[in-house]
Every structure is written in C-alpha cells, then in structure tokens.
Design an enzyme around this catalytic site. Structure first.
Site, short mmCIF file in Angstrom:
data_model
loop_
_atom_site.label_atom_id
_atom_site.label_comp_id
_atom_site.label_asym_id
_atom_site.label_seq_id
_atom_site.Cartn_x
_atom_site.Cartn_y
_atom_site.Cartn_z
N ASN A 49 -9.41 -11.83 -105.55
CA ASN A 49 -8.52 -10.73 -105.22
C ASN A 49 -7.85 -10.24 -106.49
O ASN A 49 -7.61 -11.04 -107.42
CB ASN A 49 -7.46 -11.21 -104.22
CG ASN A 49 -6.70 -10.06 -103.61
OD1 ASN A 49 -5.73 -9.56 -104.17
ND2 ASN A 49 -7.16 -9.60 -102.46
N GLU A 59 -15.68 -23.38 -100.93
CA GLU A 59 -15.61 -24.55 -100.05
C GLU A 59 -14.67 -24.31 -98.88
O GLU A 59 -14.95 -24.65 -97.74
CB GLU A 59 -15.12 -25.78 -100.83
CG GLU A 59 -16.02 -26.22 -101.96
CD GLU A 59 -15.66 -25.60 -103.30
OE1 GLU A 59 -15.36 -24.39 -103.35
OE2 GLU A 59 -15.67 -26.33 -104.30
#
Ligand code: THU
Length: 134
Positions: A49, A59
């Site tokens: 982001n 994960e």
C-alpha cells in the site's frame, strides 16, 4: 520432496499476482489447510500500500483466507519469493508478525521453502499466547 518442489513451483507462478509496486519483492505461498474433513490449497501474495505500514504479507493473506472459510487446521505452507530483478530468493523465511499469526492456529504447521523445512513452533519459541490467560 517431489511434492514439495511441485507446490513451490506452483507458488512461484503465483508471484505474478503479488502487488508489490514499492518493494518490487514478490512473495507468494500455498497454504494447505483442513476443515477436519478435507484439505484445501489457499494461495496468498503480498499486497502493498502507498501507506507502507498497511502492507500485508503473502502468508497472512493465505492464512486469513483459510480461517475465514473455516479451514482452521493449518498443515503446511509453501513459500517462495522473487526479488526486484526477477531472481528467485531461495532463503525467504516468514517475518516475525506472520510467525505470531501462524502459531495462533497451529503448533504443527510446516513452513517449506526451497532450502528448508521447519515447524512453526521451532520458528517462534516462547511466543505470546492469550489463550491460557483468559
Ligand atoms: N513479505 C512477505 O510477503 N512475506 C514475508 O515473510 C516477508 C516480507 C513482503 C512484505 C513486502 O511487501 C515485501 O515482502 C518486502 O518486505
């Protein structure tokens, strides 16, 4: 071992879905999880982001996908990464935050990379647990 390299190769193809315009470090994984009746594969990639701290690792994406579908028994996670030059990173290991998320659900999750295989309890000894205190 043959099965491992098959799943690691499959995960490697999935790095194309990584959203990593800032680090250009593309991570992907395949998590094998069970709902008690059957095993299912969940894919994850890192999603970055522009507000950097909001980035989420591959994960955790895979784990949250599995948990949210009631596949809460985490069995094995096959992890790969590709660097900014497009070379596969053979010594990728899960970050500390992801290890803490993993141990929440399983002591027995295997983390499998090109170079190694560990149980999550080996990767985060003395982890924080609330379960025994509430
Ligand atoms: N990253 C993962 O997806 N998994 C890890 O175990 C380590 C780091 C991501 C986060 C970020 O998008 C990029 O790799 C560089 O840190």
């Amino acid at each position: 071992m043959r099965e491992s390299s098959h799943l690691l190769n499959k995960a490697l193809e999935y790095t194309k879905f990584s959203y990593a315009p800032y680090s250009k470090f593309k991570v992907a994984c395949i998590l094998i999880a069970s709902n008690g009746n059957e095993d299912k594969e969940f894919y994850g990639v890192n999603v970055e982001n522009s507000s950097y701290g909001l980035t989420i690792c591959a994960e955790r994406v895979a784990i949250f996908k599995a948990i949210s579908e009631e596949y809460k028994i985490l069995k094995a996670l096959y992890l790969v990464a590709v660097d900014s030059e497009g070379f596969e990173v053979l010594d990728i290991m899960p970050c500390g935050a992801c290890r803490q998320v993993m141990i929440e659900f399983s002591d027995n999750l295997s983390i499998i990379t090109r170079k190694s295989e560990y149980k999550i309890k080996e990767l985060i000894p003395f982890s924080f647990r609330l379960k025994n205190h509430i």
